[in-house]
Design a protein around this motif. Structure first.
Motif, PDB file in Angstrom:
ATOM      1  N   ALA A   5      37.734  54.789  67.939  1.00  0.00           N
ATOM      2  CA  ALA A   5      36.612  54.792  68.880  1.00  0.00           C
ATOM      3  C   ALA A   5      35.939  56.154  68.912  1.00  0.00           C
ATOM      4  O   ALA A   5      34.714  56.257  68.966  1.00  0.00           O
ATOM      5  N   LYS A   6      36.729  57.237  68.856  1.00  0.00           N
ATOM      6  CA  LYS A   6      36.152  58.580  68.822  1.00  0.00           C
ATOM      7  C   LYS A   6      35.306  58.759  67.570  1.00  0.00           C
ATOM      8  O   LYS A   6      34.225  59.333  67.615  1.00  0.00           O
ATOM      9  N   ALA A   7      35.822  58.281  66.438  1.00  0.00           N
ATOM     10  CA  ALA A   7      35.115  58.440  65.171  1.00  0.00           C
ATOM     11  C   ALA A   7      33.773  57.727  65.179  1.00  0.00           C
ATOM     12  O   ALA A   7      32.817  58.181  64.566  1.00  0.00           O
ATOM     13  N   ALA A  13      33.010  62.301  76.178  1.00  0.00           N
ATOM     14  CA  ALA A  13      34.201  62.730  76.917  1.00  0.00           C
ATOM     15  C   ALA A  13      33.984  62.585  78.414  1.00  0.00           C
ATOM     16  O   ALA A  13      34.902  62.204  79.142  1.00  0.00           O
ATOM     17  N   GLN A  14      32.776  62.856  78.879  1.00  0.00           N
ATOM     18  CA  GLN A  14      32.495  62.725  80.317  1.00  0.00           C
ATOM     19  C   GLN A  14      32.736  61.299  80.797  1.00  0.00           C
ATOM     20  O   GLN A  14      33.275  61.091  81.879  1.00  0.00           O
TER      21      GLN A  14
END
Length: 136
Positions: A5-7, A13-14
Motif C-alpha cells: 500500500a505504501k508503494a 502518513a497523516q
C-alpha cells in the motif's frame, strides 16, 4: 499499512495517524473470498488480511470496509422472506455504465437475483450473499 500500500502511494502518513476512522464490517465464512471480491469490484487494495479478518483501504478519508470470519454465518435472503435471515444492511455503489458494471460484478462472483425493484438500480448478492446495489 502494508509495504504494498505504501508503494502504491495511495495514502499519506497523516491519514493513517488520524483517530476518527469508521467503517462497515461484513460477516462471512470465507474472509479471503469476500475481501478479494470487494477489492476487485471497487479497486480498493487489501490493507491487511488473515484467516479471521481483512480490511480494505478505500483510498481517501478515514473509511474502510472490513470482513470478519463468523463460523456461524447465515446468508441473508433476497428478497426478504418472513422467517428467513434478513439482510442487516446493504452497500450502494454509483457507476457510470449500469449494464457493464453489473456484468463485471457477476463475472467477479456476484449473483444477479431475478427480483429487481428499480429500473436504474441493480441489486446483486456478493459471494457471501450480502445484497449490494449498483446505481447510475
Amino acid at each position: 499499512m502494508t509495504d504494498d500500500a505504501k508503494a502504491r502511494g495511495s495514502v499519506s502518513a497523516q491519514r493513517w495517524n488520524r483517530k476518527d476512522w469508521w467503517g462497515v464490517v461484513l460477516d462471512t465464512d470465507d474472509v479471503e473470498k469476500l475481501a478479494r471480491f470487494y477489492s476487485e469490484l471497487r479497486g480498493w487494495p487489501i490493507w491487511k488480511m488473515d484467516a479471521e479478518d481483512a480490511a480494505l483501504d478505500l483510498g481517501e478519508g478515514v473509511a474502510y470496509l472490513s470482513v470478519q470470519r463468523n463460523p456461524d454465518y447465515v446468508r441473508p435472503v433476497w428478497p426478504a422472506k418472513e422467517g428467513a435471515q434478513q439482510m442487516m444492511l446493504h452497500l450502494d455503489f454509483q457507476v457510470t455504465d449500469l449494464a457493464a458494471e453489473t456484468a463485471r460484478a457477476v463475472a467477479l462472483g456476484a449473483e444477479l437475483p431475478e427480483h429487481q425493484p428499480q429500473v436504474d438500480v441493480r441489486v446483486l448478492l456478493d459471494p457471501a450473499g450480502h445484497p449490494f446495489c449498483l446505481y447510475i
